[in-house]
Every structure is written in C-alpha cells, then in structure tokens.
Design an enzyme around this catalytic site. Structure first.
Site: not given
Ligand code: UD1
Length: 318
Positions: A33, A144, A148, A212, A271, A274
């Site tokens: 790491d 991203y 990946k 999700r 976002r 997204d």
């Molecule tokens: C994506 C990948 C996931 C990966 C991750 C790594 C998809 C479907 N998934 O996750 O497999 O492990 O990247 O970073 O692409 N959100 C809010 N409020 C917040 C933060 C986030 O509403 O404060 C929303 C985001 O806009 C999104 C959801 O929560 O719609 C999940 O966000 P996040 O946890 O960052 O993961 P993904 O981008 O879905």
C-alpha cells in the site's frame, strides 16, 4: 508456504481481505500500500501477522520483487470515486490503469499463480437492462469506469497471451466497517452514516431514486477467496453483488429508522457521470464461484452503523 499478496491492503476492502485470509489460516500475507488513501490503522490488530510494504504500484521496480512467486495476488489498490476521476483524472488514470498494468506484468514475470482483480460495476454505465449481466456490452460513463474496465481487459489479455491466471470481480458499491467517510468522494453510505451520527441531513445528488446493489464488504471478501480457488475460470469476469437494489432515499429512511430520528435529506443537482440504477445478476458467480451472499442490505447496514458508533466512543449520540 503459499504466499498471498494484497495490493491496497491498508484500504477499506483490502484490509478486510487481509483479515479474511488470516481467518482462513493463510500463513504468509504480503500487503502492499502506498498509504495515499489506505491507513495503517485499518491493519492495527493484524500488523504482527502480515508482511507490510509501503510501495506504489505506479513503480514497477518497487512491486515486482514483492509479487514474485505469489500463489494469489488480490489487486485492490486503486483510486476510487467517479467524481474524483472527473475532477482530478491524472492520478486515477496513472494508478488505475498504469499501476494495474504493472501489477499484471509483475505477476506474470514473477510466475504468480493467479491475480484476482477488483473491477467495478461502473463498467455497465446506463445500459437500460436490469439486472446487469456480465455478457452485456460495457458502456463506461466516467474516467473511473473506463479505467476499471481497461484493467479487466488487461486481465483477460494477460490470461490469453501471457498465460497468467486472472479473474475479475466487478464490485457493486461495497460498504462496511472502515470505509473512510472523510472525503466528499467517499462512498455514499459512509457519508450517510456519518451524517446520521452527527444528526445532520445528508446531501443527496439528484432525486434520490437512483438505486444501487449495495454489497456488504464481508460478502466481497468471501467471493474473492472463492475466486482465488475456483478452477477453469481464468480470464473471466464476474459480478460481485448481491442481486438486490436499494434507492438512496430508502437507505436514508432506514438509517433514520435505526436511529429513531427524523432528518429530511437535502437535495442537490445530479452528479456528472453518475449511473442511474445498478443491480447485479448473480447467476454466473453462483454457478462458477459458489457465490453465496450472507448479508442482507439491512444486516450489513446495521453492522456498519454499529462499527462507526464504536469508533466514536460512548459519548456519541445514542
Ligand atoms: C461507483 C461504482 C462502484 C464503485 C465506486 C467507486 C456504479 C454503479 N458503482 O459507485 O461499483 O465501487 O464507484 O468509487 O458506478 N451520492 C449522494 N450524496 C453523497 C455522495 C454520493 O447522493 O454525499 C450519490 C451519488 O451521486 C450516487 C450514489 O450516491 O448516485 C452512490 O455514489 P458513490 O457512493 O460515490 O458510488 P458510485 O458512484 O455509485
């Protein structure tokens, strides 16, 4: 003695995998790491049982000797986050693509037995079909997701061209203890939990109806251990999800219920990059790897909430 290597082993998922290996009785676990996002505290109680190296996968010469002769390499090191890869694409490109290439190259040169690669469900993009099946054409929507996916393609090419056994696991929004909530790029459930414990409203980007397949980290650890052993799967890619789907509004409602509070979320614009909905088809992982998810979303969320509470100590909100 079989040697296991975990890149990114001081991170949230990597450190859970290190613990999983030790629980299984692995005697030699090498952890790599660079501590950019990983933390040694994540390995605190197992430090005496592992061989830790602060090394960076961007530097081939730093990691090549460590991978030599490994039975299995679990490649977890990465810069996660869709928005981070948009705001600051260079480091995530260098680590997620160039670093990953170095890991496969070093594993092949060092005659490693197998590499299990942490791929991402983000590869599917916004393809309308649910659940997402591995045979669908990927449609990455963000740097991203693309990065990946390149790693997956490298995994399959190293298997076919260089004779290295590889397996890719497409993680579906992994959550659990030790996920770092300290950055705006952190996983949404870690941010939600921090908000509820501080009795704050979270920010939801969009209408909160995006969904999700949130997957508890111990289920991902179990699947990695199975992928390390299963025969006849080299070069393949499998979904690492539970097959369910929860909206952000539902997740926040559940946390409010757990804590017995009412804190309406604040909503902001969606976002960029997204994905709207994400849900794993688990048929191939069940068939070929014996995938058997052990935690419902609710169970995983409860365990995670309890862990964060313990970290905050007895003075935290009850
Ligand atoms: C994506 C990948 C996931 C990966 C991750 C790594 C998809 C479907 N998934 O996750 O497999 O492990 O990247 O970073 O692409 N959100 C809010 N409020 C917040 C933060 C986030 O509403 O404060 C929303 C985001 O806009 C999104 C959801 O929560 O719609 C999940 O966000 P996040 O946890 O960052 O993961 P993904 O981008 O879905």
């Amino acid at each position: 003695m079989r040697k296991y290597v975990v890149t990114g082993g001081a991170g949230f998922i990597g450190s859970a995998l290190v613990r999983g290996l030790l629980r299984e009785g692995a005697a030699r676990v090498v952890v790599i790491d660079n501590l950019l996002t990983g933390r040694l505290e994540n390995l605190a109680e197992v430090r005496g049982s592992i061989d830790f190296h602060r090394a960076d996968i961007r530097h081939y010469e730093e990691i090549a000797p460590l991978l030599e002769g490994a039975g299995v390499v679990f490649h977890e090191a990465a810069i996660p986050s869709v928005p981070r890869s948009i705001a600051d694409p260079v480091p995530s490109h260098e680590i997620n693509i160039d670093g990953t290439f170095n890991v496969f190259r070093a594993a092949a040169a060092g005659k490693a037995g197998r590499v299990v690669y942490a791929a991402s469900s983000s590869a599917y993009g916004d393809t309308p079909v649910l659940p997402k099946v591995e045979t669908m054409l990927p449609q990455p929507k963000s740097p991203y997701a693309l990065q990946k996916l390149v790693g997956e393609y490298y995994a399959s090419v190293f298997a076919s061209v260089f004779g290295l056994e590889t397996v890719s696991l497409r993680y579906f929004n992994v959550f659990g203890p030790r996920q770092d909530p300290s950055s705006p790029y952190s996983g949404v459930l870690s941010l939600f939990i921090q908000a509820i414990l501080e009795r704050r409203s979270p920010i939801i980007y969009g209408d909160g109806e995006q969904s999700r397949d949130f997957t508890y980290v111990e289920d991902v650890v179990a699947l990695n251990l199975k992928a390390a052993r299963a025969p006849g799967i080299s070069g393949k890619c499998y979904n690492a999800g539970n097959g369910g789907r929860v909206t952000l509004n539902q997740a926040w409602d559940l946390l409010q219920r757990f804590e017995g509070v009412s804190l309406p979320a604040r909503y902001g614009p969606p976002r960029p990059g997204d994905v709207r909905d994400s849900q794993a088809d688990t048929v191939a992982a069940v068939r070929d790897l014996g995938h058997a998810p052990g935690y419902s979303f609710e169970q995983g969320l409860r365990l995670t909430l309890e862990w964060y509470k313990e970290q905050r100590g007895p003075s935290s909100s009850s």
